[in-house]
Design a protein around this motif. Structure first.
Motif, PDB file in Angstrom:
ATOM      1  N   GLU A  26      43.244  41.323  24.283  1.00  0.00           N
ATOM      2  CA  GLU A  26      42.651  40.990  25.576  1.00  0.00           C
ATOM      3  C   GLU A  26      41.177  41.414  25.625  1.00  0.00           C
ATOM      4  OE1 GLU A  26      46.470  40.951  28.626  1.00  0.00           O
ATOM      5  OE2 GLU A  26      45.000  42.562  28.777  1.00  0.00           O
ATOM      6  N   VAL A  27      40.848  42.559  25.042  1.00  0.00           N
ATOM      7  CA  VAL A  27      39.444  42.976  24.988  1.00  0.00           C
ATOM      8  C   VAL A  27      38.608  41.906  24.294  1.00  0.00           C
ATOM      9  CG1 VAL A  27      37.809  44.644  24.019  1.00  0.00           C
ATOM     10  CG2 VAL A  27      39.933  45.455  25.068  1.00  0.00           C
ATOM     11  N   VAL A  28      39.067  41.471  23.134  1.00  0.00           N
ATOM     12  CA  VAL A  28      38.319  40.480  22.364  1.00  0.00           C
ATOM     13  C   VAL A  28      38.179  39.181  23.151  1.00  0.00           C
ATOM     14  CG1 VAL A  28      38.322  39.069  20.269  1.00  0.00           C
ATOM     15  CG2 VAL A  28      38.924  41.495  20.142  1.00  0.00           C
ATOM     16  N   ARG A  29      39.257  38.758  23.814  1.00  0.00           N
ATOM     17  CA  ARG A  29      39.204  37.520  24.588  1.00  0.00           C
ATOM     18  C   ARG A  29      38.197  37.625  25.733  1.00  0.00           C
ATOM     19  NH1 ARG A  29      43.619  36.793  27.422  1.00  0.00           N
ATOM     20  NH2 ARG A  29      42.971  34.690  27.994  1.00  0.00           N
ATOM     21  N   ILE A  30      38.180  38.763  26.408  1.00  0.00           N
ATOM     22  CA  ILE A  30      37.242  38.933  27.528  1.00  0.00           C
ATOM     23  C   ILE A  30      35.801  38.929  27.035  1.00  0.00           C
ATOM     24  CG2 ILE A  30      36.431  40.569  29.274  1.00  0.00           C
ATOM     25  CD1 ILE A  30      39.401  41.378  29.671  1.00  0.00           C
ATOM     26  N   VAL A  31      35.529  39.692  25.992  1.00  0.00           N
ATOM     27  CA  VAL A  31      34.149  39.772  25.496  1.00  0.00           C
ATOM     28  C   VAL A  31      33.705  38.428  24.937  1.00  0.00           C
ATOM     29  CG1 VAL A  31      32.604  40.962  23.913  1.00  0.00           C
ATOM     30  CG2 VAL A  31      34.412  42.239  25.046  1.00  0.00           C
ATOM     31  N   ARG A  73      22.990  39.192  33.747  1.00  0.00           N
ATOM     32  CA  ARG A  73      24.133  38.295  33.981  1.00  0.00           C
ATOM     33  C   ARG A  73      25.385  39.062  33.586  1.00  0.00           C
ATOM     34  NH1 ARG A  73      21.457  33.244  30.609  1.00  0.00           N
ATOM     35  NH2 ARG A  73      19.775  32.760  32.100  1.00  0.00           N
ATOM     36  N   ALA A  74      26.079  39.591  34.571  1.00  0.00           N
ATOM     37  CA  ALA A  74      27.150  40.539  34.280  1.00  0.00           C
ATOM     38  C   ALA A  74      28.403  40.203  35.065  1.00  0.00           C
ATOM     39  CB  ALA A  74      26.693  41.961  34.603  1.00  0.00           C
ATOM     40  N   ALA A  75      29.491  40.863  34.674  1.00  0.00           N
ATOM     41  CA  ALA A  75      30.754  40.792  35.412  1.00  0.00           C
ATOM     42  C   ALA A  75      31.424  42.152  35.354  1.00  0.00           C
ATOM     43  CB  ALA A  75      31.684  39.727  34.833  1.00  0.00           C
ATOM     44  N   TRP A  76      32.103  42.490  36.438  1.00  0.00           N
ATOM     45  CA  TRP A  76      32.914  43.699  36.465  1.00  0.00           C
ATOM     46  C   TRP A  76      34.270  43.422  35.812  1.00  0.00           C
ATOM     47  CZ3 TRP A  76      30.172  43.105  41.338  1.00  0.00           C
ATOM     48  CH2 TRP A  76      29.278  44.151  41.627  1.00  0.00           C
ATOM     49  N   VAL A  77      34.761  44.406  35.058  1.00  0.00           N
ATOM     50  CA  VAL A  77      36.105  44.369  34.476  1.00  0.00           C
ATOM     51  C   VAL A  77      36.854  45.557  35.057  1.00  0.00           C
ATOM     52  CG1 VAL A  77      37.470  44.395  32.358  1.00  0.00           C
ATOM     53  CG2 VAL A  77      35.208  43.306  32.364  1.00  0.00           C
ATOM     54  N   ALA A  78      37.723  45.287  36.029  1.00  0.00           N
ATOM     55  CA  ALA A  78      38.417  46.346  36.760  1.00  0.00           C
ATOM     56  C   ALA A  78      39.737  46.684  36.085  1.00  0.00           C
ATOM     57  CB  ALA A  78      38.657  45.916  38.203  1.00  0.00           C
ATOM     58  N   SER A  79      39.975  47.987  35.908  1.00  0.00           N
ATOM     59  CA  SER A  79      41.254  48.440  35.350  1.00  0.00           C
ATOM     60  C   SER A  79      42.209  48.910  36.428  1.00  0.00           C
ATOM     61  CB  SER A  79      41.018  49.569  34.343  1.00  0.00           C
ATOM     62  OG  SER A  79      40.348  50.662  34.949  1.00  0.00           O
ATOM     63  N   VAL A  80      41.706  49.346  37.593  1.00  0.00           N
ATOM     64  CA  VAL A  80      42.587  49.845  38.641  1.00  0.00           C
ATOM     65  C   VAL A  80      43.551  48.738  39.075  1.00  0.00           C
ATOM     66  CG1 VAL A  80      41.017  49.255  40.546  1.00  0.00           C
ATOM     67  CG2 VAL A  80      42.655  51.133  40.804  1.00  0.00           C
ATOM     68  N   ALA A  81      44.825  49.103  39.179  1.00  0.00           N
ATOM     69  CA  ALA A  81      45.880  48.145  39.545  1.00  0.00           C
ATOM     70  C   ALA A  81      45.956  46.974  38.569  1.00  0.00           C
ATOM     71  CB  ALA A  81      45.688  47.633  40.976  1.00  0.00           C
ATOM     72  N   ASN A  82      45.378  47.146  37.375  1.00  0.00           N
ATOM     73  CA  ASN A  82      45.400  46.107  36.335  1.00  0.00           C
ATOM     74  C   ASN A  82      44.825  44.790  36.833  1.00  0.00           C
ATOM     75  OD1 ASN A  82      48.145  47.900  35.732  1.00  0.00           O
ATOM     76  ND2 ASN A  82      46.908  47.444  33.923  1.00  0.00           N
ATOM     77  N   ILE A  83      43.717  44.881  37.583  1.00  0.00           N
ATOM     78  CA  ILE A  83      43.088  43.675  38.133  1.00  0.00           C
ATOM     79  C   ILE A  83      42.604  42.752  37.025  1.00  0.00           C
ATOM     80  CG2 ILE A  83      41.101  42.845  39.452  1.00  0.00           C
ATOM     81  CD1 ILE A  83      41.407  45.320  41.237  1.00  0.00           C
ATOM     82  N   ASP A  84      41.880  43.321  36.044  1.00  0.00           N
ATOM     83  CA  ASP A  84      41.308  42.513  34.973  1.00  0.00           C
ATOM     84  C   ASP A  84      41.840  42.896  33.594  1.00  0.00           C
ATOM     85  OD1 ASP A  84      39.317  40.799  36.352  1.00  0.00           O
ATOM     86  OD2 ASP A  84      38.407  42.714  36.887  1.00  0.00           O
ATOM     87  N   TRP A  85      41.842  44.203  33.325  1.00  0.00           N
ATOM     88  CA  TRP A  85      42.257  44.659  31.997  1.00  0.00           C
ATOM     89  C   TRP A  85      42.768  46.070  32.078  1.00  0.00           C
ATOM     90  CZ3 TRP A  85      41.084  48.778  28.916  1.00  0.00           C
ATOM     91  CH2 TRP A  85      41.617  48.736  27.612  1.00  0.00           C
ATOM     92  N   PRO A  86      43.853  46.388  31.349  1.00  0.00           N
ATOM     93  CA  PRO A  86      44.786  45.440  30.734  1.00  0.00           C
ATOM     94  C   PRO A  86      45.451  44.583  31.817  1.00  0.00           C
ATOM     95  CG  PRO A  86      45.208  47.708  29.980  1.00  0.00           C
ATOM     96  CD  PRO A  86      44.283  47.800  31.144  1.00  0.00           C
ATOM     97  N   SER A  87      45.964  43.441  31.437  1.00  0.00           N
ATOM     98  CA  SER A  87      46.532  42.533  32.428  1.00  0.00           C
ATOM     99  C   SER A  87      47.784  43.101  33.086  1.00  0.00           C
ATOM    100  CB  SER A  87      46.843  41.181  31.795  1.00  0.00           C
ATOM    101  OG  SER A  87      47.770  41.323  30.729  1.00  0.00           O
TER     102      SER A  87
END
Length: 507
Positions: A63-68, A37-51
């Motif tokens: 933000e890392v802590v909030r996502i995890v 049960r997974a999700a991608w966290v994309a950094s390119v173009a700041n899609i997911d992280w960092p915002s």
């Protein structure tokens, strides 16, 4: 005494008085639930992280802590975090410059300094969540980039192997030095960070770009192609391009395992197979002919530990039916690897074309009905925003925790059975604290079954925690059975230990 305390004491008195084994309950807990049960966290173009680029180190860390923490609260057991979007790094690297998606300037480290990938690993593992490092093997600059290339970016240090294509820069897959750099980067991360997986996405040769006037641009790999011919190469150009990608995929698989045998290698390709092999009625883009990805070959030869085809279409659609595509990829899985489809969860949005939450819930139900033991959400943003209640819906779908499915072809030796004791929690007689010690250094998680009446409840605890707290009773039923096992880094379970409950002997 409070009513709560009296009820707890009565429950344990009943445990102590049980001398005759009951015959209406199962003394053996069921197999551990297994699902990726997974999700991608994309950094390119700041899609997911960092915002957004340029956040302070403190804001990035928050933000890392909030996502995890959101992943944990939903019930995810893995995150796939993009750490190399464009020949750059979201971690401390001697090989490639800091990504501009962190600070806004390529080559600039976070200030005050911290190592983002080290933090991602620590925060995920503390919650029992796997952390897979996601690399783009060939992209050298994204169209969203704004800052100048850093002096140590490969386009400056080795310009001959970097080619412009549309609004991007691209490492030429036909250049041996391009493959060498990607392999070196992946091995460096696997060696220095306690990651659980190495992951690449669907960008191999670039997706086709049209010039003004609509004429499609060919990728400018003429020099590497001519060098191949001069060296005696005999393949047609398209086959040569496919072979370049094939060789990198196989070498990435081997390199990751050579550094750390338990690290799983995953590939997330475009979701439609090659045209001459597709089921009747399926149509769409050919990754085999256009970006030179021979995915069926990789899967059938076992050059990966999991395949995550991007099945980004609804259940009911004529040319790309979700279930038909899922069946197609599982049929090609003759090497017995994992197939965990990618779901387009971010298509739940505020537009008129938004998917419903029921679409994603229905896709998960179909995946489970096909006995496919995992799936991945693209991307974490939809879950952080709880778009149309999708995070709440997933909490229901993931109500029972699950272990990541085992990968026994990497290592099938089980860890040692843990040593476990149970005690009434000081100051809280309504709970039981487990103290867990493992003889195995690779004991990554602890699987716990607690029986209340006739029902076994399952949960997972991080192996590093060494303790876990359980309810002494559920719905008025006292705990009357407790079983624990250790689980190693590839998901193999130890022998199970029956735990003596406080005030009674486990049966």
């Amino acid at each position: 005494m409070t009513g709560h305390l009296l009820a707890a004491l009565a429950a344990f008195a009943m445990l102590a008085s049980c001398a005759v084994p009951r015959t209406d309950v199962d003394d053996v807990p069921p197999p551990a639930p297994r699902e990726f049960r997974a999700a991608w966290v994309a950094s390119v173009a700041n899609i997911d992280w960092p915002s957004r680029p340029g956040l302070s180190s403190a804001a990035q860390q928050e933000e890392v802590v909030r996502i995890v923490e959101r992943a944990r609260s939903i019930g995810l057991n893995a995150l796939i975090v993009q750490v190399r979007p464009s020949a750059d790094a979201l971690y401390a690297s001697a090989l490639e410059p800091w990504s501009e998606y962190l600070t806004g300037t390529q080559g600039a480290a976070p200030q005050p300094f911290y190592d983002p990938l080290a933090m991602w690993v620590a925060e995920a593992h503390r919650r029992g969540i796997e952390l897979h490092a996601w690399f783009n093997p060939y992209r050298a600059r994204h169209s969203s980039a704004r800052s100048p290339l850093a002096p140590n970016h490969i386009a400056n240090t080795m310009p001959g192997i970097v080619k412009p294509y549309g609004d991007f820069l691209w490492l030429d897959p036909g250049e041996p030095e391009a493959a060498r750099r990607t392999l070196e980067v992946v091995a460096d991360v696997a060696r220095r960070y306690d990651i659980d997986g190495v992951h690449i996405d669907d960008y191999f040769y670039p997706y086709p770009v049209a010039a003004p006037g609509g004429v499609e641009l060919d990728f400018p790999d003429g020099p590497s192609w001519q060098r191949y011919l001069l060296d005696g190469g005999s393949l047609a150009r398209d086959d040569w391009r496919r072979e370049n990608v094939d060789r990198l995929v196989e070498r990435l698989h081997d390199a990751a395992h050579r550094v750390k045998p338990w690290v799983r290698f995953g590939v997330s390709p475009f979701g439609v197979g090659r045209p001459d092999l597709r089921p009747a009625g399926v149509s769409g883009f050919s990754q085999y002919d256009r970006i030179y990805a021979n995915v069926e070959l990789w899967l059938s030869r076992g050059w990966l530990d999991y395949l995550a085809p991007q099945l980004y279409w609804p259940l009911v659609t004529p040319a790309q039916p979700f279930g038909v595509l899922l069946d197609y990829w599982t049929a090609w899985n003759t090497a017995g690897r994992h197939v965990w489809p990618g779901l387009f969860t971010s298509r739940i949005d505020a537009t008129s074309a938004s998917w419903s939450v029921d679409e994603i819930a229905g896709q998960i139900a179909l995946v489970r009905a096909r006995r496919v033991d995992g799936h991945i959400h693209f991307s974490m943003a939809a879950l952080m925003e709880n778009r149309k209640g999708i995070a709440d819906r997933l909490r229901i779908a993931y109500e029972t925790p699950a272990l990541v499915p085992a990968t026994p072809w990497l290592a099938d030796a089980p860890p040692a059975m843990p040593r476990v004791s149970a005690r009434i929690t000081p100051g809280d007689p309504g709970t039981i604290t487990l103290d867990v010690a493992s003889e195995s250094p690779d004991a990554w998680q602890v699987a716990i079954w607690a029986r209340y009446g006739t029902a076994w409840k399952f949960r997972v605890a991080p192996g590093s925690a060494h303790t876990a707290r359980l309810d002494a009773s559920v719905d008025g039923r006292p705990m009357d059975g407790l079983v624990v096992s250790a689980v190693n880094r590839v998901g193999v379970e130890s022998a199970r230990a029956s735990v003596v409950l406080p005030g009674s002997v486990a049966r």
